[in-house]
Design an enzyme around this catalytic site. Structure first.
Site, PDB file in Angstrom:
ATOM      1  N   THR A   1      21.508  48.281  24.034  1.00 57.96           N
ATOM      2  CA  THR A   1      21.873  48.976  22.798  1.00 57.96           C
ATOM      3  C   THR A   1      21.778  50.499  22.950  1.00 57.96           C
ATOM      4  O   THR A   1      22.026  51.224  21.992  1.00 57.96           O
ATOM      5  CB  THR A   1      20.967  48.529  21.632  1.00 57.96           C
ATOM      6  OG1 THR A   1      19.633  48.405  22.120  1.00 57.96           O
ATOM      7  CG2 THR A   1      21.413  47.206  21.064  1.00 57.96           C
ATOM      8  N   GLY A   2      21.401  50.970  24.134  1.00 59.74           N
ATOM      9  CA  GLY A   2      21.434  52.417  24.361  1.00 59.74           C
ATOM     10  C   GLY A   2      20.072  53.094  24.345  1.00 59.74           C
ATOM     11  O   GLY A   2      19.986  54.301  24.157  1.00 59.74           O
ATOM     12  N   LYS A   3      18.997  52.336  24.624  1.00 60.93           N
ATOM     13  CA  LYS A   3      17.662  52.940  24.581  1.00 60.93           C
ATOM     14  C   LYS A   3      17.513  53.970  25.713  1.00 60.93           C
ATOM     15  O   LYS A   3      17.007  55.063  25.497  1.00 60.93           O
ATOM     16  CB  LYS A   3      16.575  51.852  24.695  1.00 60.93           C
ATOM     17  CG  LYS A   3      16.609  50.884  23.505  1.00 60.93           C
ATOM     18  CD  LYS A   3      15.510  49.875  23.550  1.00 60.93           C
ATOM     19  CE  LYS A   3      15.697  48.815  24.619  1.00 60.93           C
ATOM     20  NZ  LYS A   3      16.900  47.988  24.422  1.00 60.93           N
TER      21      LYS A   3
ATOM     22  N   ASP B   1      29.975  21.731  19.138  1.00 64.05           N
ATOM     23  CA  ASP B   1      30.271  22.008  17.714  1.00 64.05           C
ATOM     24  C   ASP B   1      29.229  21.331  16.828  1.00 64.05           C
ATOM     25  O   ASP B   1      28.744  21.922  15.858  1.00 64.05           O
ATOM     26  CB  ASP B   1      31.648  21.446  17.325  1.00 64.05           C
ATOM     27  CG  ASP B   1      32.774  22.125  18.088  1.00 64.05           C
ATOM     28  OD1 ASP B   1      32.572  23.260  18.527  1.00 64.05           O
ATOM     29  OD2 ASP B   1      33.849  21.498  18.224  1.00 64.05           O
TER      30      ASP B   1
ATOM     31  N   GLU C   1      41.534  22.485  19.019  1.00 64.07           N
ATOM     32  CA  GLU C   1      41.469  23.902  18.631  1.00 64.07           C
ATOM     33  C   GLU C   1      42.304  24.163  17.382  1.00 64.07           C
ATOM     34  O   GLU C   1      41.933  24.987  16.544  1.00 64.07           O
ATOM     35  CB  GLU C   1      41.939  24.809  19.791  1.00 64.07           C
ATOM     36  CG  GLU C   1      41.107  24.715  21.064  1.00 64.07           C
ATOM     37  CD  GLU C   1      39.605  24.891  20.836  1.00 64.07           C
ATOM     38  OE1 GLU C   1      39.219  25.598  19.889  1.00 64.07           O
ATOM     39  OE2 GLU C   1      38.807  24.293  21.589  1.00 64.07           O
TER      40      GLU C   1
ATOM     41  N   GLY D   1      14.473  47.303  20.674  1.00 59.44           N
ATOM     42  CA  GLY D   1      15.782  46.721  20.371  1.00 59.44           C
ATOM     43  C   GLY D   1      16.264  45.865  21.510  1.00 59.44           C
ATOM     44  O   GLY D   1      15.727  45.926  22.624  1.00 59.44           O
TER      45      GLY D   1
ATOM     46  N   HIS E   1      40.211  23.392  14.378  1.00 59.15           N
ATOM     47  CA  HIS E   1      39.300  24.501  14.022  1.00 59.15           C
ATOM     48  C   HIS E   1      40.080  25.612  13.315  1.00 59.15           C
ATOM     49  O   HIS E   1      39.637  26.142  12.296  1.00 59.15           O
ATOM     50  CB  HIS E   1      38.682  25.121  15.285  1.00 59.15           C
ATOM     51  CG  HIS E   1      37.623  24.292  15.941  1.00 59.15           C
ATOM     52  ND1 HIS E   1      36.578  23.746  15.252  1.00 59.15           N
ATOM     53  CD2 HIS E   1      37.432  23.950  17.247  1.00 59.15           C
ATOM     54  CE1 HIS E   1      35.784  23.093  16.100  1.00 59.15           C
ATOM     55  NE2 HIS E   1      36.285  23.197  17.322  1.00 59.15           N
TER      56      HIS E   1
ATOM     57  N   PRO F   1      18.550  44.241  24.560  1.00 58.20           N
ATOM     58  CA  PRO F   1      19.082  44.942  25.726  1.00 58.20           C
ATOM     59  C   PRO F   1      20.490  45.491  25.488  1.00 58.20           C
ATOM     60  O   PRO F   1      21.269  44.915  24.736  1.00 58.20           O
ATOM     61  CB  PRO F   1      19.125  43.852  26.807  1.00 58.20           C
ATOM     62  CG  PRO F   1      18.141  42.832  26.376  1.00 58.20           C
ATOM     63  CD  PRO F   1      18.128  42.877  24.889  1.00 58.20           C
TER      64      PRO F   1
HETATM   65  P1  ATP Z   1      17.960  47.613  28.463  1.00 59.91           P
HETATM   66  O1  ATP Z   1      17.045  47.213  27.354  1.00 59.91           O
HETATM   67  O2  ATP Z   1      18.633  46.440  29.113  1.00 59.91           O
HETATM   68  O3  ATP Z   1      17.359  48.576  29.440  1.00 59.91           O
HETATM   69  P2  ATP Z   1      19.212  49.757  27.030  1.00 59.91           P
HETATM   70  O4  ATP Z   1      19.045  49.525  25.562  1.00 59.91           O
HETATM   71  O5  ATP Z   1      18.317  50.751  27.673  1.00 59.91           O
HETATM   72  O6  ATP Z   1      19.199  48.370  27.784  1.00 59.91           O
HETATM   73  P3  ATP Z   1      21.292  51.378  28.071  1.00 59.91           P
HETATM   74  O7  ATP Z   1      20.846  51.219  29.484  1.00 59.91           O
HETATM   75  O8  ATP Z   1      20.991  52.654  27.389  1.00 59.91           O
HETATM   76  O9  ATP Z   1      20.730  50.164  27.215  1.00 59.91           O
HETATM   77  O10 ATP Z   1      22.849  51.075  27.939  1.00 59.91           O
HETATM   78  C1  ATP Z   1      23.572  50.387  28.949  1.00 59.91           C
HETATM   79  C2  ATP Z   1      25.005  50.871  28.941  1.00 59.91           C
HETATM   80  O11 ATP Z   1      25.648  50.414  27.748  1.00 59.91           O
HETATM   81  C3  ATP Z   1      25.131  52.375  28.917  1.00 59.91           C
HETATM   82  O12 ATP Z   1      25.213  52.894  30.205  1.00 59.91           O
HETATM   83  C4  ATP Z   1      26.427  52.589  28.164  1.00 59.91           C
HETATM   84  O13 ATP Z   1      27.530  52.486  29.028  1.00 59.91           O
HETATM   85  C5  ATP Z   1      26.496  51.426  27.215  1.00 59.91           C
HETATM   86  N1  ATP Z   1      25.973  51.743  25.873  1.00 59.91           N
HETATM   87  C6  ATP Z   1      24.950  51.121  25.248  1.00 59.91           C
HETATM   88  N2  ATP Z   1      24.777  51.617  24.009  1.00 59.91           N
HETATM   89  C7  ATP Z   1      25.697  52.585  23.851  1.00 59.91           C
HETATM   90  C8  ATP Z   1      26.024  53.483  22.786  1.00 59.91           C
HETATM   91  N3  ATP Z   1      25.355  53.451  21.631  1.00 59.91           N
HETATM   92  N4  ATP Z   1      27.041  54.355  22.982  1.00 59.91           N
HETATM   93  C9  ATP Z   1      27.725  54.380  24.134  1.00 59.91           C
HETATM   94  N5  ATP Z   1      27.465  53.554  25.167  1.00 59.91           N
HETATM   95  C10 ATP Z   1      26.483  52.665  25.040  1.00 59.91           C
END
Ligand code: ATP
Length: 489
Positions: A108-110, A407, A333, A104, A336, A106
Site C-alpha cells: 500500500t506504499g509504506k 461458488d 458463466e 497496513g 452468473h 502489503p
Molecule cells: P510491504 O508491506 O510489502 O513492504 P509496502 O506497503 O511497503 O509493502 P511499497 O513497497 O511502498 O509497499 O510499494 C510497493 C510498490 O507498489 C511501489 O514501488 C509502487 O510501485 C507501488 N505503490 C504502492 N502504493 C502506491 C501508491 N500509493 N502510489 C504509487 N505507487 C504505489
C-alpha cells in the site's frame, strides 16, 4: 580500493618469496582457506553485515509520487514538522516524536511514504528489514541495532545533514512481544536494544535528530513497550486505496507510458476494488507488456482490462478443453452474468471463458462504488449471483458439475457473515451460544431461499441465457455492455 592494494601486495610478496627459494605453498593454502571462509559470509553472519543504505541524494521519491493515501500523507507531514521546525518545537518545550509506525496490508506504499518523508525533510535515509536483525547467535541482532543508529549519525554528519530517518520494514519480526519467541533471548535482546537506542536519542541538542519509521501489517504482534509514548507514539494507518486513490495511482504509473487518448482509467479504477498500489503498478506494467505482444503503439483500455484479469487470476492458460466442457463453462458463466445483471443492473464488467490460473472462466463485477458496508438485500443478491452458474448448468444441461464448488463455498461464507452480523432471521446472536445444528439450519435456509429465487429467474429468462452462452462461445469474452444489450433484448 584498499582490498585491491592488499591483494596486489600479497601477490608481489609471494612472487618475491618464491624467487627467493622459500616454499610458498603452505602460505598459498592458508590464504586460500581464509579467502573461502570470508567469501562464505561467516563474518557477515557474525554481525559485521551492514544494513542497506540509501543516501539522501538518491531518495528521489516525494509525496507527489504517491497516489491517494491523502490521510496518511497529511498525518505524516504533520508529524514531520518537528524535523522541519526544531526551533519552534524546542521553544514550546514539545517532546519531539521519535518513532512513527506505519500499518497496513502489503503493497500500500509504506516504504514509499518513508522515503518521501526523508525527501520532504532532507534527511539521510537508511532502511533495513526486521529479519536482518534476527540471527541464531545471541547478541548479534542487538549489535546490528547499535550499528544502525551509529551509522545513521555518521552518515548524517558526513553529509552535513541535521536529521536521519531510519526505516525498519516488517518490524514485527524483530519486535514481537517479549518472551513469546522460542529463541526469545536473542529476540528480546534485539528489541531491548531498539528501545534503548530510541530512549537515548538526543532530543533538543544540535546533534543529528533521528526519526525511526517502521512498517508492519501485524500491529497485534508488537510488544506493547514499543507503542509507549516517547517511542512509536504516532500510528499512521496506510489503507487500501479508495476509487479516487486508485485512479491517481493508475495515472502515476502510466505517466511515462503511451496511453490511448481514450484509455478509460476511471473505469479501471472502478473495477479494481481491493487492489493495492503494488497491484495497480503491476496492472500498468502488464498492460504495457500485452500492448508490446500485440505490437500496438499505445496502451488501451482493452490491455488494461486484460492486465487486471492477469493480476487477479494469473496468466492465461493454453490448455485445450473438451468441447463439452467449453459449452458447460459458457453456460455456467452466462448464468452468473445473467443473474448479475438481473439483480444488480450495470454491475457486470466482463465475462469470459478464456481459462486463467485456476479459473476456467469468470465474470468480473464492477459495482458503481466501493462497497464498504453491505445491506441484507445486497448480500442476498451476491449469493444469488454465485448460485447462478450451477443453476444454469442444472437447468440447461440437466446436471451440475464440480465447477461450482468454489461458488458454494463463497455463498456459505456470505450466509455465515449474515448470521454473525446479526442480520439473519436469528437476529443478534452470540457466537459461542449458537449450536452447530441451529447455525447449519439457518445457513441452509438462507441458501435455499436464494436458490428458489435463482431457479425462478433462470426459468423466466432461459432464452436470454442461451443467447448469452452462444455469443460467449463465439466470442470467448464479452464486455459488460454486450452482456447488457443481450439481456435487454
Ligand atoms: P510491504 O508491506 O510489502 O513492504 P509496502 O506497503 O511497503 O509493502 P511499497 O513497497 O511502498 O509497499 O510499494 C510497493 C510498490 O507498489 C511501489 O514501488 C509502487 O510501485 C507501488 N505503490 C504502492 N502504493 C502506491 C501508491 N500509493 N502510489 C504509487 N505507487 C504505489
Amino acid at each position: 580500493m584498499i582490498r585491491e592494494v592488499i591483494i596486489g601486495f600479497v601477490l608481489a610478496l609471494l612472487v618475491f618469496l618464491g624467487l627467493d627459494g622459500v616454499d610458498i605453498w603452505p602460505i598459498v593454502l592458508l590464504l586460500g582457506l581464509g579467502g573461502a571462509i570470508y567469501a562464505s559470509g561467516i563474518f557477515n553472519r557474525l554481525g559485521t553485515r551492514t544494513v542497506r543504505k540509501v543516501q539522501v541524494s538518491q531518495v528521489t521519491t516525494s509525496f507527489q509520487d504517491i497516489g491517494g493515501q491523502n490521510m496518511a500523507k497529511n498525518e505524516l507531514k504533520e508529524a514531520l514538522e518537528f524535523i522541519l521546525k526544531p526551533d519552534v518545537i524546542s521553544r514550546l518545550g514539545i517532546r519531539p516524536l521519535k518513532g512513527i509506525l506505519l500499518t497496513g496490508v502489503p503493497g500500500t506504499g509504506k516504504t514509499l511514504l518513508a522515503k518521501a518523508a526523508a525527501h520532504y525533510t532532507e534527511s539521510v535515509f537508511l532502511s533495513a528489514s526486521g529479519s536482518e536483525f534476527v540471527e541464531m547467535y545471541a547478541g548479534v541482532g542487538a549489535q546490528r541495532v547499535r550499528q544502525l543508529f551509529q551509522e545513521a549519525r555518521n552518515m548524517a554528519r558526513k553529509e552535513s545533514k541535521s536529521s536521519a530517518i531510519i526505516f525498519i520494514d516488517e518490524i514485527e519480526v524483530m519486535a514481537g512481544r517479549r518472551g513469546s519467541n522460542q529463541s526469545h533471548l536473542e529476540y528480546d535482546q534485539t528489541l531491548n536494544q531498539l528501545l534503548v537506542e530510541m530512549d537515548g536519542m538526543p532530543v533538543h541538542d544540535d546533534d543529528v535528530r533521528i526519526l525511526v519509521m517502521a512498517a508492519t501489517n501485524r500491529v497485534d504482534l508488537l510488544d506493547q513497550a514499543l507503542m509507549r509514548p516517547g517511542r512509536f507514539d504516532r500510528l499512521v494507518s496506510v489503507d487500501l486505496p479508495d476509487r479516487e486513490g486508485r485512479l491517481s495511482i493508475l495515472k502515476l504509473h502510466t505517466r511515462n507510458k503511451p496511453l490511448d487518448v481514450d484509455a478509460d482509467l476511471e473505469a479501471i479504477a472502478r473495477e479494481t476494488f481491493g487492489f493495492s498500489g503494488a497491484h495497480l503498478e503491476s496492472v500498468c506494467n502488464e498492460a504495457a507488456i500485452l500492448a508490446m505482444r500485440e505490437e500496438s503503439e499505445t496502451i488501451g483500455t482493452k490491455h488494461l482490462r486484460q492486465a487486471v484479469d492477469k493480476v487477479m487470476l494469473g496468466e492465461r492458460m493454453d490448455r485445450t478443453l473438451r468441447v463439452d466442457d467449453i459449452k458447460r463453462v459458457s453456460i455456467h458463466e452466462s448464468g452468473h452474468a445473467l443473474i448479475g445483471e438481473l439483480v444488480a443492473p450495470g454491475s457486470v464488467s466482463s465475462v469470459t471463458i478464456a481459462p486463467r490460473g485456476m479459473a476456467l472462466g469468470f465474470v468480473r463485477h464492477a459495482p458503481d462504488d466501493d462497497r464498504l458496508l453491505q445491506t441484507v438485500s445486497e448480500l442476498k443478491a451476491d449469493i444469488q449471483v454465485l448460485l447462478g452458474g450451477s443453476t444454469a448448468e442444472r437447468m440447461i444441461l440437466g446436471e451440475r458439475s464440480t465447477g461450482a464448488a468454489n461458488d458454494f463455498e463463497k455463498a456459505w461464507d456470505i450466509a455465515r457473515q449474515m448470521v454473525f452480523s446479526g442480520i439473519s432471521s436469528l437476529g443478534v446472536i452470540k457466537e459461542e451460544a449458537l449450536s452447530q445444528d441451529l447455525l447449519y439450519q439457518t445457513l441452509r435456509d438462507i441458501i435455499t431461499e436464494q436458490q428458489d429465487i435463482v431457479d425462478a429467474l433462470i426459468m423466466e429468462h432461459r432464452e436470454k441465457l442461451l443467447r448469452l452462452a452462444d455469443t460467449l462461445l463465439e466470442h470467448e469474452t464479452l464486455s459488460g455492455d454486450q452482456v447488457r444489450s443481450l439481456v435487454a433484448s
